[in-house]
Design a protein around this motif. Sequence first.
Motif, PDB file in Angstrom:
ATOM      1  N   SER A  77       0.837  -1.197   0.000  1.00 37.85           N
ATOM      2  CA  SER A  77       0.000   0.000   0.000  1.00 37.85           C
ATOM      3  C   SER A  77       0.877   1.254   0.000  1.00 37.85           C
ATOM      4  O   SER A  77       1.845   1.333   0.740  1.00 37.85           O
ATOM      5  CB  SER A  77      -0.896  -0.019   1.230  1.00 37.85           C
ATOM      6  OG  SER A  77      -1.846   0.992   1.142  1.00 37.85           O
ATOM      7  N   GLY A  78       0.532   2.185  -0.865  1.00 46.56           N
ATOM      8  CA  GLY A  78       1.279   3.436  -0.918  1.00 46.56           C
ATOM      9  C   GLY A  78       2.507   3.387  -1.798  1.00 46.56           C
ATOM     10  O   GLY A  78       3.249   4.362  -1.897  1.00 46.56           O
ATOM     11  N   SER A  79       2.735   2.261  -2.472  1.00 47.55           N
ATOM     12  CA  SER A  79       3.939   2.154  -3.279  1.00 47.55           C
ATOM     13  C   SER A  79       3.794   2.852  -4.630  1.00 47.55           C
ATOM     14  O   SER A  79       4.763   2.997  -5.360  1.00 47.55           O
ATOM     15  CB  SER A  79       4.309   0.682  -3.479  1.00 47.55           C
ATOM     16  OG  SER A  79       3.219  -0.014  -4.039  1.00 47.55           O
ATOM     17  N   GLY A  80       2.582   3.273  -4.967  1.00 46.42           N
ATOM     18  CA  GLY A  80       2.406   4.041  -6.199  1.00 46.42           C
ATOM     19  C   GLY A  80       1.738   3.280  -7.325  1.00 46.42           C
ATOM     20  O   GLY A  80       1.748   3.727  -8.472  1.00 46.42           O
ATOM     21  N   LYS A  81       1.138   2.142  -7.005  1.00 44.13           N
ATOM     22  CA  LYS A  81       0.515   1.313  -8.046  1.00 44.13           C
ATOM     23  C   LYS A  81      -0.632   2.038  -8.747  1.00 44.13           C
ATOM     24  O   LYS A  81      -0.684   2.094  -9.974  1.00 44.13           O
ATOM     25  CB  LYS A  81      -0.021   0.009  -7.431  1.00 44.13           C
ATOM     26  CG  LYS A  81       0.986  -0.753  -6.605  1.00 44.13           C
ATOM     27  CD  LYS A  81       0.403  -2.024  -6.032  1.00 44.13           C
ATOM     28  CE  LYS A  81      -0.721  -1.826  -5.040  1.00 44.13           C
ATOM     29  NZ  LYS A  81      -0.342  -1.213  -3.763  1.00 44.13           N
ATOM     30  N   SER A  82      -1.534   2.586  -7.944  1.00 46.90           N
ATOM     31  CA  SER A  82      -2.689   3.269  -8.537  1.00 46.90           C
ATOM     32  C   SER A  82      -2.232   4.485  -9.340  1.00 46.90           C
ATOM     33  O   SER A  82      -2.763   4.775 -10.406  1.00 46.90           O
ATOM     34  CB  SER A  82      -3.656   3.738  -7.450  1.00 46.90           C
ATOM     35  OG  SER A  82      -4.192   2.640  -6.778  1.00 46.90           O
ATOM     36  N   THR A  83      -1.254   5.178  -8.800  1.00 48.65           N
ATOM     37  CA  THR A  83      -0.722   6.336  -9.510  1.00 48.65           C
ATOM     38  C   THR A  83      -0.175   5.914 -10.864  1.00 48.65           C
ATOM     39  O   THR A  83      -0.440   6.553 -11.884  1.00 48.65           O
ATOM     40  CB  THR A  83       0.397   6.983  -8.665  1.00 48.65           C
ATOM     41  OG1 THR A  83      -0.103   7.223  -7.353  1.00 48.65           O
ATOM     42  CG2 THR A  83       0.862   8.280  -9.278  1.00 48.65           C
ATOM     43  N   LEU A  84       0.560   4.822 -10.870  1.00 48.04           N
ATOM     44  CA  LEU A  84       1.178   4.364 -12.122  1.00 48.04           C
ATOM     45  C   LEU A  84       0.116   3.965 -13.154  1.00 48.04           C
ATOM     46  O   LEU A  84       0.174   4.400 -14.313  1.00 48.04           O
ATOM     47  CB  LEU A  84       2.109   3.186 -11.829  1.00 48.04           C
ATOM     48  CG  LEU A  84       2.784   2.555 -13.038  1.00 48.04           C
ATOM     49  CD1 LEU A  84       3.549   3.596 -13.836  1.00 48.04           C
ATOM     50  CD2 LEU A  84       3.741   1.439 -12.605  1.00 48.04           C
ATOM     51  N   ILE A  85      -0.855   3.184 -12.746  1.00 46.46           N
ATOM     52  CA  ILE A  85      -1.819   2.690 -13.736  1.00 46.46           C
ATOM     53  C   ILE A  85      -2.667   3.849 -14.279  1.00 46.46           C
ATOM     54  O   ILE A  85      -3.079   3.831 -15.435  1.00 46.46           O
ATOM     55  CB  ILE A  85      -2.708   1.568 -13.154  1.00 46.46           C
ATOM     56  CG1 ILE A  85      -3.307   0.737 -14.297  1.00 46.46           C
ATOM     57  CG2 ILE A  85      -3.796   2.100 -12.267  1.00 46.46           C
ATOM     58  CD1 ILE A  85      -4.007  -0.524 -13.859  1.00 46.46           C
ATOM     59  N   ARG A  86      -2.870   4.881 -13.473  1.00 41.31           N
ATOM     60  CA  ARG A  86      -3.650   6.026 -13.941  1.00 41.31           C
ATOM     61  C   ARG A  86      -2.890   6.896 -14.929  1.00 41.31           C
ATOM     62  O   ARG A  86      -3.479   7.768 -15.570  1.00 41.31           O
ATOM     63  CB  ARG A  86      -4.139   6.852 -12.756  1.00 41.31           C
ATOM     64  CG  ARG A  86      -5.427   6.288 -12.168  1.00 41.31           C
ATOM     65  CD  ARG A  86      -5.753   6.811 -10.809  1.00 41.31           C
ATOM     66  NE  ARG A  86      -6.991   6.236 -10.305  1.00 41.31           N
ATOM     67  CZ  ARG A  86      -7.146   4.960  -9.951  1.00 41.31           C
ATOM     68  NH1 ARG A  86      -6.134   4.121 -10.052  1.00 41.31           N
ATOM     69  NH2 ARG A  86      -8.305   4.522  -9.512  1.00 41.31           N
ATOM     70  N   HIS A  87      -1.608   6.670 -15.028  1.00 44.17           N
ATOM     71  CA  HIS A  87      -0.857   7.383 -16.070  1.00 44.17           C
ATOM     72  C   HIS A  87      -1.104   6.765 -17.441  1.00 44.17           C
ATOM     73  O   HIS A  87      -0.934   7.425 -18.459  1.00 44.17           O
ATOM     74  CB  HIS A  87       0.645   7.368 -15.769  1.00 44.17           C
ATOM     75  CG  HIS A  87       1.061   8.429 -14.792  1.00 44.17           C
ATOM     76  ND1 HIS A  87       1.087   8.211 -13.437  1.00 44.17           N
ATOM     77  CD2 HIS A  87       1.435   9.715 -14.971  1.00 44.17           C
ATOM     78  CE1 HIS A  87       1.480   9.324 -12.824  1.00 44.17           C
ATOM     79  NE2 HIS A  87       1.691  10.247 -13.738  1.00 44.17           N
ATOM     80  N   ILE A  88      -1.488   5.494 -17.446  1.00 37.65           N
ATOM     81  CA  ILE A  88      -1.621   4.813 -18.732  1.00 37.65           C
ATOM     82  C   ILE A  88      -2.831   5.329 -19.502  1.00 37.65           C
ATOM     83  O   ILE A  88      -2.814   5.375 -20.721  1.00 37.65           O
ATOM     84  CB  ILE A  88      -1.667   3.278 -18.527  1.00 37.65           C
ATOM     85  CG1 ILE A  88      -0.345   2.829 -17.890  1.00 37.65           C
ATOM     86  CG2 ILE A  88      -1.904   2.548 -19.842  1.00 37.65           C
ATOM     87  CD1 ILE A  88      -0.305   1.356 -17.542  1.00 37.65           C
ATOM     88  N   ASN A  89      -3.886   5.745 -18.801  1.00 35.92           N
ATOM     89  CA  ASN A  89      -4.978   6.401 -19.532  1.00 35.92           C
ATOM     90  C   ASN A  89      -5.068   7.882 -19.160  1.00 35.92           C
ATOM     91  O   ASN A  89      -6.085   8.522 -19.346  1.00 35.92           O
ATOM     92  CB  ASN A  89      -6.315   5.692 -19.332  1.00 35.92           C
ATOM     93  CG  ASN A  89      -6.727   5.602 -17.876  1.00 35.92           C
ATOM     94  OD1 ASN A  89      -5.993   6.020 -16.990  1.00 35.92           O
ATOM     95  ND2 ASN A  89      -7.904   5.068 -17.637  1.00 35.92           N
ATOM     96  N   ARG A  90      -4.001   8.365 -18.599  1.00 36.02           N
ATOM     97  CA  ARG A  90      -3.830   9.792 -18.309  1.00 36.02           C
ATOM     98  C   ARG A  90      -4.916  10.362 -17.412  1.00 36.02           C
ATOM     99  O   ARG A  90      -5.321  11.510 -17.578  1.00 36.02           O
ATOM    100  CB  ARG A  90      -3.752  10.583 -19.617  1.00 36.02           C
ATOM    101  CG  ARG A  90      -2.711  11.689 -19.551  1.00 36.02           C
ATOM    102  CD  ARG A  90      -2.551  12.364 -20.888  1.00 36.02           C
ATOM    103  NE  ARG A  90      -2.823  13.788 -20.805  1.00 36.02           N
ATOM    104  CZ  ARG A  90      -2.898  14.595 -21.863  1.00 36.02           C
ATOM    105  NH1 ARG A  90      -2.719  14.110 -23.074  1.00 36.02           N
ATOM    106  NH2 ARG A  90      -3.143  15.869 -21.720  1.00 36.02           N
ATOM    107  N   LEU A  91      -5.384   9.549 -16.471  1.00 39.84           N
ATOM    108  CA  LEU A  91      -6.247  10.114 -15.436  1.00 39.84           C
ATOM    109  C   LEU A  91      -5.383  10.962 -14.508  1.00 39.84           C
ATOM    110  O   LEU A  91      -5.871  11.821 -13.804  1.00 39.84           O
ATOM    111  CB  LEU A  91      -6.939   9.004 -14.640  1.00 39.84           C
ATOM    112  CG  LEU A  91      -8.079   8.276 -15.350  1.00 39.84           C
ATOM    113  CD1 LEU A  91      -8.571   7.105 -14.527  1.00 39.84           C
ATOM    114  CD2 LEU A  91      -9.216   9.228 -15.665  1.00 39.84           C
ATOM    115  N   ILE A  92      -4.076  10.676 -14.521  1.00 38.00           N
ATOM    116  CA  ILE A  92      -3.128  11.503 -13.784  1.00 38.00           C
ATOM    117  C   ILE A  92      -2.076  11.984 -14.779  1.00 38.00           C
ATOM    118  O   ILE A  92      -1.615  11.212 -15.625  1.00 38.00           O
ATOM    119  CB  ILE A  92      -2.446  10.699 -12.652  1.00 38.00           C
ATOM    120  CG1 ILE A  92      -3.490  10.267 -11.616  1.00 38.00           C
ATOM    121  CG2 ILE A  92      -1.355  11.518 -11.989  1.00 38.00           C
ATOM    122  CD1 ILE A  92      -2.900   9.498 -10.448  1.00 38.00           C
TER     123      ILE A  92
END
Lengths: 361, 296
Positions: A77-92
């Motif tokens: 938890s907190g390692s950045g998984k969600s952040t990373l996957i959201r870059h793939i469809n540019r939600l972030i």
Amino acid sequence: MVDAYKLIEKVVGMTDTKIKIKNLYKVFGADPKSAMEQVRNGVSKQDLLEKHSHVLGLRDINIDIPEKGISVIMGLSGSGKSTLIRHINRLIEPTEGQVVIDDIDILGMSIEELRAFRRNKASMVFQKFALFPHRTVMQNTAYGLTIQKIAEKEAIERSQHWIERVGLSGFENHYPAQLSGGMQQRVGLARALTTDAEILLMDEAFSALDPLIRTDMQGILLDLQAELNKTIVFITHDLDEALRIGDGITILRDGEIIQQGSPQDIVMKPADDYIADFIKDVNRSRVLQVRSIMVPAESGIGPHLDQNMPLEDALSRLSSEGVSEGSVVDQAGKVIGQIALAAAVEAIRRPERSSQDLQYR
Amino acid sequence: MDFFEAFPAMDRQGLRDLKKGIDSSFREFSRSYGEGIEDFFEPLLHFLVWLEKLLINAPWPIVIIGIAGLAWIGSRSWKLVAGTVIAFLVIGYFGMWKDTMATLAIISVATLLCISFGIPFGIWMARSDRVQAAITPILDVMQTIPSFVYLIPVVMLLGIGKVPGLIAVCIYAIPPLVRLTNLGIRLVDKEVLEAADAFGADYRQKLFGVQIPLALPNIFAGVNQTIMMSLAMVVIASMIGVKGLGLPVLRAVSNQYLALGLLNGLAIVILAIIFDRVSQAYGRRLQAHREGSGHD
Ligand SMILES: Nc1ncnc2c1ncn2[C@@H]1O[C@H](COP(=O)(O)OP(=O)(O)OP(=O)(O)O)[C@@H](O)[C@H]1O
Ligand SMILES: [Mg+2]
């Protein structure tokens, strides 16, 4: 040149890269650009937070995600998984770096292009389902098509197909609140599949489910994938899940990649103590496959064992036949290597820690 | 010592000049723009007059059937419909039919007006924190300033009549709708919104397909509040020429007619209760999907 290279890849049996993430950085906070200076100077996540009050989400991420496979990204938890996957469809939006999909940098896309990309090319399944509570199962499943303004009749037909595939026939007119968690995530999966996108992004899609239901859903996903051959990016914090469904695994810690490889690689050669710790309770005999410990050879003695056979099965096969050696064959039945019973037993033992690596907290 | 005994106020002359200046410049403003503003509200006036005439001139049984029908559509409850019919029969029996119809007309128009301005404002507020920060104090003022005080500029601008009354009612009744629309949209689950984004929804598709439907229970609570508050405002609005149940109440206060005041006051209360129950029942039905009922 490029074509020649692709040809070689094909011949050798390597797969094409679908999603290429290059030098990706993400810093959360008021002024990420200037915080980036610190990050480039090697300031740690801890220090960045304490001294500069910015959160380091991702640091220098480089991944090639192959086409038509399940790539697992794993971390605590907190390692950045969600952040990373959201870059793939540019939600972030990244602070720096590139995300290239089918040779197009999606960060260069206009709003319209990006919307078209999200509508047609990549769809997503969410950890907490994120279904639309005011829409029925059918309407939820058809959401992507509604957004694309596809005629209702076609939308219903296509949605119906996927509702049946995930085993929800009869529930078309139910609202999400009337379904169990497992059923809700089936809707989430059907909704993502209905747009026929080539890329499926799954952010801890099964983490909120009970163990039994989770295994169930993994089975559904694997069955579907065997036939659909999508490019799936699957996030999890559960190693068993990663090993079960992943063709390749990337391990993330504090926003950095610490190991990438096949499940075999990760279990056989953990890059550091952190990962060694992660895998120490894994059932190695089930994860490891014959090919990961074979000695390459053109011919061999003993019973023929498929290269993808788990060691568990290979061992019982060898012992039931009372032999101590087997030959490894590929799909076509051609001998490609040789394994010894002793080597297999050795591989199942817990590994010594690869000592020279970094300490982890 | 003088300094502590008498508050160091502006001297009288200055204060008088200041007030005069404000008054005369506002008068100037209303002289030059008053008519234009009146013209602007002309269609509204026509609509209000039309509705009032319709309700008053239509045969009473038809009006009651119409109201009962609306109550049924709103609440799907026979009990509420029966209660509504009885209440209107009683009101009519005590000779308050015409006034009640007039009040009904102005409440309906005021509510429509509030909805058509309040919801867009609420949406606008939800879109940006800066807009929210700018509008919130205005809403606070609208809600707390004594209604008599803002009656003055309204009357100066538009004189006495239905339209200024309507505007006064709306100023008082619109804030909760704006607030609750804003709140409702802001409370929409971030993850659900993210899902809409992930499937490529554009701004309109998100607003009309996700945010407003999910904010509807809150928006509806706002509409309910608006109706209640405009009913409460009816008496004050009658001071500046709005017909209806407020007028007899006003007369009762100045002449000490207890029974008249009580009857008309009770009629307002009854209207309020009916509006409230029906609109709440409707609001609850809007949220039916939130409950896990109907699992089979
Ligand atoms: N919007 C944000 N603003 C500030 N910090 C954020 C934001 N989003 C994520 N972070 C931080 O970035 C880091 C990575 O978060 P992320 O949600 O990607 O982790 P995760 O691996 O998905 O964790 P989990 O397993 O809990 O979902 C965390 O330290 C988190 O606090
Ligand atoms: Mg996460």
